[in-house]
Write a protein that holds these residues in place. Structure first.
Motif, mmCIF file in Angstrom:
data_model
loop_
_atom_site.group_PDB
_atom_site.id
_atom_site.type_symbol
_atom_site.label_atom_id
_atom_site.label_comp_id
_atom_site.label_asym_id
_atom_site.label_seq_id
_atom_site.Cartn_x
_atom_site.Cartn_y
_atom_site.Cartn_z
ATOM 1 N N UNK A 1 -8.136 65.236 45.006
ATOM 2 C CA UNK A 1 -6.792 65.030 45.536
ATOM 3 C C UNK A 1 -6.364 66.157 46.464
ATOM 4 N N UNK A 2 -6.471 67.376 45.994
ATOM 5 C CA UNK A 2 -6.022 68.524 46.779
ATOM 6 C C UNK A 2 -7.007 68.921 47.861
ATOM 7 N N UNK A 3 -8.290 68.690 47.608
ATOM 8 C CA UNK A 3 -9.318 69.161 48.535
ATOM 9 C C UNK A 3 -9.525 70.661 48.465
ATOM 10 N N UNK A 4 -9.006 71.276 47.409
ATOM 11 C CA UNK A 4 -9.072 72.737 47.276
ATOM 12 C C UNK A 4 -9.703 73.205 45.967
ATOM 13 N N UNK A 5 -10.157 72.310 45.120
ATOM 14 C CA UNK A 5 -10.759 72.702 43.849
ATOM 15 C C UNK A 5 -11.971 73.591 44.130
ATOM 16 N N UNK A 6 -11.931 74.819 43.620
ATOM 17 C CA UNK A 6 -12.925 75.846 43.979
ATOM 18 C C UNK A 6 -14.364 75.401 43.760
ATOM 19 N N UNK A 7 -14.652 74.792 42.611
ATOM 20 C CA UNK A 7 -16.032 74.372 42.337
ATOM 21 C C UNK A 7 -16.485 73.308 43.335
ATOM 22 N N UNK B 1 -19.479 73.322 46.281
ATOM 23 C CA UNK B 1 -20.477 72.250 46.440
ATOM 24 C C UNK B 1 -20.529 71.767 47.884
ATOM 25 N N UNK B 2 -19.374 71.587 48.483
ATOM 26 C CA UNK B 2 -19.317 71.114 49.871
ATOM 27 C C UNK B 2 -19.995 72.125 50.796
ATOM 28 N N UNK B 3 -19.716 73.403 50.587
ATOM 29 C CA UNK B 3 -20.351 74.448 51.415
ATOM 30 C C UNK B 3 -21.863 74.427 51.256
ATOM 31 N N UNK C 1 -18.838 63.789 52.395
ATOM 32 C CA UNK C 1 -17.650 62.948 52.531
ATOM 33 C C UNK C 1 -16.674 63.337 51.441
ATOM 34 N N UNK C 2 -15.399 63.230 51.744
ATOM 35 C CA UNK C 2 -14.379 63.511 50.739
ATOM 36 C C UNK C 2 -13.359 62.381 50.750
ATOM 37 N N UNK C 3 -12.916 62.003 49.552
ATOM 38 C CA UNK C 3 -11.794 61.096 49.400
ATOM 39 C C UNK C 3 -10.690 61.953 48.804
ATOM 40 N N UNK D 1 -12.015 71.322 51.805
ATOM 41 C CA UNK D 1 -13.116 70.357 51.693
ATOM 42 C C UNK D 1 -13.054 69.357 52.842
ATOM 43 N N UNK D 2 -11.869 68.927 53.219
ATOM 44 C CA UNK D 2 -11.715 68.005 54.335
ATOM 45 C C UNK D 2 -12.300 68.561 55.620
#
Length: 185
Positions: free
Chosen positions: A87-93, A97-99, A109-111, A119-120
């Motif tokens: 939801x936030x796109x900011x969850x550290x873990x 993973x995205x990085x 991809x992010x929803x 993350x976006x």
């Protein structure tokens, strides 16, 4: 308000929210899933539960689909896709993973509620679910529900719709999927 009236109001909220999701973004996600060698999905909390249900349906269709963090999850590689539900796109873990996925040249991809989030910005594709953030922020999207419930419910609906679209594009029927359903329960 009675329980049934609450449920009816939730359905109205879901209808309003789904109507605001961009069709083009979801079609790109479907195509990226179809092109990927393996599909990895990650999310935290209730969003993670919705992501797990999505992976289950992908597996039922015969995809190599995995939940990040499970002991049987293989390595992510270049021709794979990582789909993050946040939801936030900011969850550290999940940011981590995205990085890592970007460093491995995989598709990300992010929803999310916030496509402009960390993350976006790391993602190749961001699908916005227009819902109210969990807490603190004002939002044009109103809900009677607590915390991130509207996002999480819409996430499940969107993932199920993606499954239907993938089935359609692959010419699959539900009956074929039962052959891959768990049988040791």
């Amino acid at each position: 308000m009675t329980t049934v009236k609450y449920a009816a109001e939730i359905v109205k909220e879901l209808n309003r929210t789904v109507d605001l999701i961009t069709e083009e973004e979801t079609e790109v996600l479907v195509d990226r899933i179809l092109e990927a060698k393996k599909v990895f999905v990650a999310g935290a909390g209730r969003s993670g539960f919705m992501a797990k249900s999505f992976v289950m349906r992908l597996m039922h269709m015969g995809f190599n689909a995995y939940v990040v963090g499970e002991t049987v999850t293989p390595s992510l590689e270049k021709d794979d896709i990582l789909i993050i539900a946040s939801g936030s796109g900011e969850t550290k873990s999940l940011v981590s993973m995205a990085e890592k996925a970007k460093n491995l040249d995989a598709t990300v991809a992010v929803v999310t509620i916030s496509p402009d989030s960390t993350i976006g910005k790391l993602s190749d594709l961001a699908i916005k679910i227009p819902a109210k953030p969990k807490a603190g922020e004002d939002s044009e999207y109103k809900t009677i529900q607590p915390m991130g419930s509207l996002f999480e419910q819409t996430l499940l609906l969107l993932f199920d719709a993606v499954i239907l679209r993938v089935m359609n594009k692959k010419g699959l029927e539900s009956g074929v999927m039962y052959g891959r359903h768990a049988n040791l329960e």
